[in-house]
Design a protein around this motif. Structure first.
Motif, mmCIF file in Angstrom:
data_model
loop_
_atom_site.group_PDB
_atom_site.id
_atom_site.type_symbol
_atom_site.label_atom_id
_atom_site.label_comp_id
_atom_site.label_asym_id
_atom_site.label_seq_id
_atom_site.Cartn_x
_atom_site.Cartn_y
_atom_site.Cartn_z
ATOM 1 N N TYR A 1 0.649 -1.287 -0.034
ATOM 2 C CA TYR A 1 0.186 -0.031 -0.106
ATOM 3 C C TYR A 1 0.893 1.142 0.137
ATOM 4 N N THR A 2 0.646 2.195 -0.830
ATOM 5 C CA THR A 2 1.483 3.455 -1.112
ATOM 6 C C THR A 2 0.483 4.664 -0.764
ATOM 7 N N ASP A 3 -0.452 4.465 -0.021
ATOM 8 C CA ASP A 3 -1.600 5.661 0.302
ATOM 9 C C ASP A 3 -0.891 5.988 1.785
ATOM 10 N N MET A 4 -0.189 5.473 2.328
ATOM 11 C CA MET A 4 0.525 5.889 3.593
ATOM 12 C C MET A 4 1.719 6.420 3.337
ATOM 13 N N PRO A 5 2.226 7.259 4.387
ATOM 14 C CA PRO A 5 3.433 7.761 4.299
ATOM 15 C C PRO A 5 4.489 6.578 4.190
ATOM 16 N N LEU A 6 5.590 6.683 3.294
ATOM 17 C CA LEU A 6 6.293 5.548 3.188
ATOM 18 C C LEU A 6 7.290 5.275 4.314
ATOM 19 N N SER A 7 7.497 6.506 5.168
ATOM 20 C CA SER A 7 8.250 6.216 6.489
ATOM 21 C C SER A 7 7.712 5.509 7.404
ATOM 22 N N TYR A 8 6.218 5.428 7.301
ATOM 23 C CA TYR A 8 5.249 4.334 8.313
ATOM 24 C C TYR A 8 5.851 3.016 8.296
ATOM 25 N N TYR A 9 6.633 2.662 7.053
ATOM 26 C CA TYR A 9 6.942 1.284 7.152
ATOM 27 C C TYR A 9 8.060 1.184 7.728
ATOM 28 N N LEU A 10 8.775 2.010 8.561
ATOM 29 C CA LEU A 10 9.782 1.720 9.606
ATOM 30 C C LEU A 10 9.359 1.965 10.855
ATOM 31 N N GLY A 11 8.157 2.159 11.052
ATOM 32 C CA GLY A 11 7.329 2.555 12.228
ATOM 33 C C GLY A 11 5.974 1.776 12.450
ATOM 34 N N ILE A 12 4.927 2.443 12.477
ATOM 35 C CA ILE A 12 3.511 1.924 12.628
ATOM 36 C C ILE A 12 3.203 0.807 11.813
ATOM 37 N N LEU A 13 3.813 0.782 10.449
ATOM 38 C CA LEU A 13 3.484 -0.370 9.630
ATOM 39 C C LEU A 13 4.607 -1.303 9.418
ATOM 40 N N GLY A 14 5.702 -1.425 10.146
ATOM 41 C CA GLY A 14 6.785 -1.836 10.007
ATOM 42 C C GLY A 14 7.127 -2.692 11.256
ATOM 43 N N MET A 15 8.415 -2.897 11.583
ATOM 44 C CA MET A 15 8.957 -3.820 12.897
ATOM 45 C C MET A 15 8.386 -3.255 14.003
ATOM 46 N N LYS B 1 -5.094 -4.750 9.299
ATOM 47 C CA LYS B 1 -5.633 -4.291 10.417
ATOM 48 C C LYS B 1 -5.284 -2.735 10.808
ATOM 49 N N VAL B 2 -3.886 -2.623 11.039
ATOM 50 C CA VAL B 2 -3.548 -1.311 11.479
ATOM 51 C C VAL B 2 -3.722 -0.315 10.701
ATOM 52 N N ARG B 3 -3.607 -0.615 9.025
ATOM 53 C CA ARG B 3 -3.748 0.493 7.924
ATOM 54 C C ARG B 3 -5.267 0.809 8.403
ATOM 55 N N GLY C 1 -8.824 7.028 11.353
ATOM 56 C CA GLY C 1 -8.433 7.956 12.539
ATOM 57 C C GLY C 1 -8.445 7.345 13.882
ATOM 58 N N LYS C 2 -8.383 5.988 13.860
ATOM 59 C CA LYS C 2 -8.426 5.354 15.450
ATOM 60 C C LYS C 2 -7.177 5.466 16.065
ATOM 61 N N ILE C 3 -6.044 5.567 15.320
ATOM 62 C CA ILE C 3 -4.647 5.688 15.793
ATOM 63 C C ILE C 3 -3.772 6.614 14.977
ATOM 64 N N VAL C 4 -3.001 7.481 15.711
ATOM 65 C CA VAL C 4 -2.180 8.211 15.201
ATOM 66 C C VAL C 4 -0.702 7.666 15.385
ATOM 67 N N TYR C 5 0.368 8.503 14.738
ATOM 68 C CA TYR C 5 1.769 8.222 14.691
ATOM 69 C C TYR C 5 2.568 9.284 14.822
ATOM 70 N N VAL C 6 3.487 9.483 15.769
ATOM 71 C CA VAL C 6 4.329 10.312 15.944
ATOM 72 C C VAL C 6 5.678 10.010 15.464
ATOM 73 N N GLU C 7 6.088 10.802 14.611
ATOM 74 C CA GLU C 7 7.696 10.633 14.150
ATOM 75 C C GLU C 7 8.486 11.582 14.224
ATOM 76 N N ASP C 8 9.744 11.421 14.278
ATOM 77 C CA ASP C 8 10.851 12.556 14.365
ATOM 78 C C ASP C 8 11.896 12.031 13.355
ATOM 79 N N ILE C 9 11.847 13.001 12.201
ATOM 80 C CA ILE C 9 12.408 12.828 10.711
ATOM 81 C C ILE C 9 13.643 13.787 10.849
ATOM 82 N N ALA C 10 14.783 13.030 10.558
ATOM 83 C CA ALA C 10 16.079 13.616 10.461
ATOM 84 C C ALA C 10 16.241 13.620 8.824
#
Length: 350
Positions: free
Chosen positions: A129-143, A304-306, A312-321
């Motif tokens: 799925y590419t309708d999510m920020p790609l960085s999410y696959y290192l976080g909420i949609l990843g490991m 499920k998590v996607r 809008g049931k869950i949000v994710y906070v990222e810190d991007i360098a």
């Protein structure tokens, strides 16, 4: 496809992050260096290798264990003088692997560099799925997301109304566990290391309460204050004095998912848990786990998590360098508590 200029040449400049030597104590940006090499745009005939351009890289605490001359519990240790590796999101440039083709977006273990050759396409997964920020696959949609999902639902068997405590709760895993617990009808408290992080937990992530452990002189008393009737579930990310305080406040038949112990990672010698006998008297179930054992659950997890994210049931906070050159400082910052949310390095835009 975005690679035309580079593909016109037979090789590309490839910046890399190198580990200078094995580390003792706290990691610092100076323990790593930036190096530029030439990478031929070709793969070995007969191989199933994949050459990919890295877009995002993940900074994860487990990587600290790979920076010492001692076997890591998670992945092979790094080699001084060579490129660091970790989880990344990348775009395929050339592929000899039947499961991957040019321009595919993939996630998996890759190098801390602009381009990586992944031997045999090992541990790569195509991003569906590419309708999510790609960085999410290192976080909420990843490991980290899968870690939260397995650790909370499978290992602790939560029930609505139970009392849940999460240490390092504003990090990549903890913030997700807290939201899963709230959706499950639990009372949730998290600890973090700054006032700003506490505010994020309470006001953005929906925790019932949170506290800054650095402002607490007696963690046992602190947990008693937030959990006067005891803790049923503890999601362990810290270890040390926090674990000792939790054991004193756990209810009988409480469950602990032991995900990580970041307070121990920079110690040359381990330290014991002085009140470990509480595990016996309170009949506490402690389960340690490594997410590599649970990747078979990834397809059901991501579906499920996607849906939770889209609804809008869950949000994710990222810190991007931004920039590979800032990756060493971003990684070191994990152990100084500088990041709020999942620490990611953006190597380049897609």
């Amino acid at each position: 496809m975005g690679f035309s200029t580079e593909m016109a040449s037979s090789e590309v400049n490839n910046k890399q992050v190198i580990l200078k030597d094995y580390i003792t104590g706290m990691p610092k940006a100076s323990h790593m260096s930036l190096k530029s090499t030439k990478l031929p745009l070709q793969l070995k005939d007969g191989s199933q290798d994949v050459l990919a351009k890295n877009l995002y890289l993940s900074c994860d605490p487990y990587m600290r264990g790979c920076m010492r001359n001692f076997p890591s519990y998670f992945t092979p240790i790094f080699t001084p003088g060579l490129v660091i590796n970790g989880y990344g999101v990348a775009k395929v440039v050339i592929s000899n692997h039947p499961d991957f083709k040019e321009d595919d977006l993939v996630m998996g273990i890759t190098g801390w560099e602009e381009y990586s050759i992944i031997p045999g396409g090992n541990q790569l997964q195509k991003i569906k799925y590419t309708d999510m920020p790609l960085s999410y696959y290192l976080g909420i949609l990843g490991m980290p997301g899968l870690t939260a999902y397995v650790g909370f639902y499978d290992l602790t068997s939560p029930k609505a109304g139970e009392k849940v405590f999460i240490s390092a709760a504003s990090g990549a895993v903890g913030q997700i566990v807290g939201q899963f617990a709230k959706m499950h009808g639990c009372y949730v408290v998290g600890s973090a290391g700054s006032k700003d992080k506490v505010e994020v937990l309470k006001n953005r992530l929906g925790f019932d309460d949170a506290f800054n452990y650095k402002e607490e002189s007696d963690l046992h008393a602190t947990l008693k204050r937030y959990f006067p009737n005891g803790i049923d579930i503890y999601f362990e990310n810290v270890g040390g004095e926090m674990l000792e305080a939790v054991l004193e406040n756990m209810n009988h038949h409480g469950r602990i998912a032991a995900c990580g112990m970041i307070s121990e990672y920079n110690r040359e010698e381990g330290r014991g848990v002085r009140n470990i006998s509480r595990v016996i008297s309170k009949r506490i179930n402690i389960r340690g786990f490594i997410i590599n054992d649970y990747w078979h659950m990834y397809p059901q997890f991501v579906e499920k998590v996607r849906s939770y994210i889209k609804e809008g049931k869950i949000v994710y906070v990222e810190d991007i360098a931004d920039g590979l050159e800032n990756a060493p400082a971003a990684f070191a910052g994990l152990f100084e508590g500088k990041n709020i949310g999942k620490q990611v390095v953006r190597v380049c835009d897609e």
